[in-house]
Design a protein around this motif. Structure first.
Motif, PDB file in Angstrom:
ATOM      1  N   ARG A  89       0.821  -1.211   0.000  1.00 21.81           N
ATOM      2  CA  ARG A  89       0.000   0.000   0.000  1.00 21.81           C
ATOM      3  C   ARG A  89       0.856   1.263   0.000  1.00 21.81           C
ATOM      4  N   ASP A  90       1.884   1.318   0.858  1.00 20.80           N
ATOM      5  CA  ASP A  90       2.705   2.525   0.933  1.00 20.80           C
ATOM      6  C   ASP A  90       3.456   2.790  -0.378  1.00 20.80           C
ATOM      7  N   ALA A  91       3.898   1.738  -1.041  1.00 24.68           N
ATOM      8  CA  ALA A  91       4.580   1.905  -2.329  1.00 24.68           C
ATOM      9  C   ALA A  91       3.596   2.384  -3.397  1.00 24.68           C
ATOM     10  N   LEU A  92       2.359   1.900  -3.340  1.00 25.90           N
ATOM     11  CA  LEU A  92       1.339   2.383  -4.283  1.00 25.90           C
ATOM     12  C   LEU A  92       1.055   3.862  -4.040  1.00 25.90           C
ATOM     13  N   GLY A  93       1.074   4.271  -2.777  1.00 27.15           N
ATOM     14  CA  GLY A  93       0.902   5.690  -2.452  1.00 27.15           C
ATOM     15  C   GLY A  93       2.032   6.533  -3.029  1.00 27.15           C
ATOM     16  N   THR A  94       3.249   6.027  -2.947  1.00 26.53           N
ATOM     17  CA  THR A  94       4.402   6.724  -3.509  1.00 26.53           C
ATOM     18  C   THR A  94       4.285   6.818  -5.030  1.00 26.53           C
ATOM     19  N   LEU A  95       3.833   5.737  -5.641  1.00 29.39           N
ATOM     20  CA  LEU A  95       3.627   5.722  -7.090  1.00 29.39           C
ATOM     21  C   LEU A  95       2.569   6.753  -7.493  1.00 29.39           C
ATOM     22  N   ALA A  96       1.459   6.774  -6.784  1.00 22.47           N
ATOM     23  CA  ALA A  96       0.391   7.741  -7.069  1.00 22.47           C
ATOM     24  C   ALA A  96       0.887   9.171  -6.870  1.00 22.47           C
ATOM     25  N   GLU A  97       1.681   9.372  -5.844  1.00 23.91           N
ATOM     26  CA  GLU A  97       2.221  10.709  -5.589  1.00 23.91           C
ATOM     27  C   GLU A  97       3.120  11.169  -6.733  1.00 23.91           C
ATOM     28  N   ALA A  98       3.898  10.259  -7.290  1.00 19.72           N
ATOM     29  CA  ALA A  98       4.770  10.607  -8.409  1.00 19.72           C
ATOM     30  C   ALA A  98       3.947  11.020  -9.629  1.00 19.72           C
ATOM     31  N   VAL A  99       2.823  10.354  -9.846  1.00 16.16           N
ATOM     32  CA  VAL A  99       1.964  10.680 -10.986  1.00 16.16           C
ATOM     33  C   VAL A  99       1.216  11.991 -10.745  1.00 16.16           C
ATOM     34  N   LEU A 100       0.665  12.129  -9.549  1.00 12.63           N
ATOM     35  CA  LEU A 100      -0.160  13.290  -9.226  1.00 12.63           C
ATOM     36  C   LEU A 100       0.662  14.537  -8.912  1.00 12.63           C
ATOM     37  N   LYS A 101       1.941  14.343  -8.588  1.00 11.98           N
ATOM     38  CA  LYS A 101       2.818  15.437  -8.158  1.00 11.98           C
ATOM     39  C   LYS A 101       2.293  16.085  -6.874  1.00 11.98           C
ATOM     40  N   ALA A 102       1.596  15.283  -6.077  1.00 10.37           N
ATOM     41  CA  ALA A 102       1.063  15.715  -4.786  1.00 10.37           C
ATOM     42  C   ALA A 102       0.701  14.454  -3.989  1.00 10.37           C
ATOM     43  N   PRO A 103       0.711  14.543  -2.678  1.00  9.74           N
ATOM     44  CA  PRO A 103       0.336  13.362  -1.890  1.00  9.74           C
ATOM     45  C   PRO A 103      -1.104  12.941  -2.196  1.00  9.74           C
ATOM     46  N   PRO A 104      -1.324  11.647  -2.446  1.00  9.88           N
ATOM     47  CA  PRO A 104      -2.677  11.187  -2.756  1.00  9.88           C
ATOM     48  C   PRO A 104      -3.524  11.078  -1.487  1.00  9.88           C
ATOM     49  N   PRO A 105      -4.824  11.249  -1.616  1.00  9.39           N
ATOM     50  CA  PRO A 105      -5.691  11.012  -0.463  1.00  9.39           C
ATOM     51  C   PRO A 105      -5.595   9.540  -0.041  1.00  9.39           C
ATOM     52  N   PRO A 106      -5.703   9.249   1.253  1.00  9.37           N
ATOM     53  CA  PRO A 106      -5.633   7.859   1.711  1.00  9.37           C
ATOM     54  C   PRO A 106      -6.664   6.961   1.023  1.00  9.37           C
ATOM     55  N   GLU A 107      -7.830   7.510   0.716  1.00  9.92           N
ATOM     56  CA  GLU A 107      -8.870   6.725   0.048  1.00  9.92           C
ATOM     57  C   GLU A 107      -8.415   6.256  -1.334  1.00  9.92           C
ATOM     58  N   LEU A 108      -7.664   7.108  -2.019  1.00 10.18           N
ATOM     59  CA  LEU A 108      -7.152   6.740  -3.341  1.00 10.18           C
ATOM     60  C   LEU A 108      -6.135   5.610  -3.214  1.00 10.18           C
ATOM     61  N   THR A 109      -5.244   5.729  -2.252  1.00  5.00           N
ATOM     62  CA  THR A 109      -4.235   4.688  -2.046  1.00  5.00           C
ATOM     63  C   THR A 109      -4.899   3.368  -1.683  1.00  5.00           C
ATOM     64  N   ASP A 110      -5.902   3.412  -0.814  1.00  5.67           N
ATOM     65  CA  ASP A 110      -6.637   2.188  -0.448  1.00  5.67           C
ATOM     66  C   ASP A 110      -7.307   1.579  -1.671  1.00  5.67           C
ATOM     67  N   TRP A 111      -7.932   2.420  -2.485  1.00  2.00           N
ATOM     68  CA  TRP A 111      -8.631   1.963  -3.693  1.00  2.00           C
ATOM     69  C   TRP A 111      -7.660   1.327  -4.676  1.00  2.00           C
ATOM     70  N   LEU A 112      -6.520   1.983  -4.884  1.00  3.20           N
ATOM     71  CA  LEU A 112      -5.514   1.419  -5.790  1.00  3.20           C
ATOM     72  C   LEU A 112      -5.002   0.075  -5.277  1.00  3.20           C
ATOM     73  N   ALA A 113      -4.782  -0.022  -3.979  1.00  4.58           N
ATOM     74  CA  ALA A 113      -4.304  -1.284  -3.392  1.00  4.58           C
ATOM     75  C   ALA A 113      -5.338  -2.393  -3.588  1.00  4.58           C
ATOM     76  N   GLU A 114      -6.597  -2.061  -3.385  1.00  5.05           N
ATOM     77  CA  GLU A 114      -7.663  -3.066  -3.524  1.00  5.05           C
ATOM     78  C   GLU A 114      -7.861  -3.471  -4.984  1.00  5.05           C
ATOM     79  N   LYS A 115      -7.942  -2.496  -5.863  1.00  4.35           N
ATOM     80  CA  LYS A 115      -8.261  -2.785  -7.269  1.00  4.35           C
ATOM     81  C   LYS A 115      -7.081  -3.365  -8.048  1.00  4.35           C
ATOM     82  N   SER A 116      -5.875  -2.909  -7.755  1.00  9.57           N
ATOM     83  CA  SER A 116      -4.710  -3.377  -8.516  1.00  9.57           C
ATOM     84  C   SER A 116      -4.065  -4.618  -7.909  1.00  9.57           C
ATOM     85  N   ARG A 117      -4.398  -4.890  -6.655  1.00 11.65           N
ATOM     86  CA  ARG A 117      -3.773  -5.993  -5.914  1.00 11.65           C
ATOM     87  C   ARG A 117      -2.255  -5.895  -5.941  1.00 11.65           C
ATOM     88  N   GLY A 118      -1.769  -4.656  -5.975  1.00 13.13           N
ATOM     89  CA  GLY A 118      -0.337  -4.418  -5.910  1.00 13.13           C
ATOM     90  C   GLY A 118       0.391  -4.452  -7.231  1.00 13.13           C
TER      91      GLY A 118
END
Length: 107
Positions: free
Chosen positions: A41-70
Motif C-alpha cells: 500500500r505505501d509503495a502504491l501511495g508513492t507511485l500515485a504521488e509521483a503521478v499526481l505530483k502531490a500526496p494522494p488522499p488515503p482513500e485513493l491509495t486504499d482503492w488502488l491497493a484493492e483494485k490493482s492488488r499491488g
C-alpha cells in the motif's frame, strides 16, 4: 554483457520457444531469476504521488491497493483512467474497466 528481460511465467508457458531459451540459459547457469513482488500500500501511495505530483488522499491509495492488488501496471492504468474521467480522488470510482486493462483481465 548484461541482458535484462522480463517474462510472466503464465504467459511464457504458452510460448514454447521462449520457455526453451529460458530453461537452456538456466541449465547453463547464465540466468538468474528475480521474482518481482506486488507493491504494498505505501509503495502504491508513492507511485500515485509521483503521478499526481502531490500526496494522494488515503482513500485513493486504499482503492488502488484493492483494485490493482499491488500490480504497478494496473495501478497506473486505474489512476490514469480515474484522472481521465475527472473522478474524485477522495472517493475513487470508475464507470468501466479501463481499456488498457480489459484485455489483460480477460486473459
Amino acid at each position: 554483457m548484461l541482458l535484462v528481460a522480463a517474462a510472466r511465467s503464465g504467459e511464457l508457458a504458452t510460448h514454447q520457444a521462449g520457455t526453451n531459451v529460458i530453461l537452456g540459459l538456466e541449465q547453463e547457469g547464465r540466468l538468474q531469476r528475480v521474482n518481482v513482488e506486488v507493491l504494498r500500500r505505501d509503495a502504491l501511495g508513492t507511485l500515485a504521488e509521483a503521478v499526481l505530483k502531490a500526496p494522494p488522499p488515503p482513500e485513493l491509495t486504499d482503492w488502488l491497493a484493492e483494485k490493482s492488488r499491488g500490480n504497478p501496471l494496473y495501478a497506473l492504468v486505474l489512476l490514469q483512467a480515474l484522472m481521465d474521467e475527472g473522478g474524485d480522488l477522495s472517493a475513487p470510482v470508475l464507470n468501466a474497466i479501463p481499456e488498457g486493462l480489459s484485455g489483460r483481465v480477460s486473459a
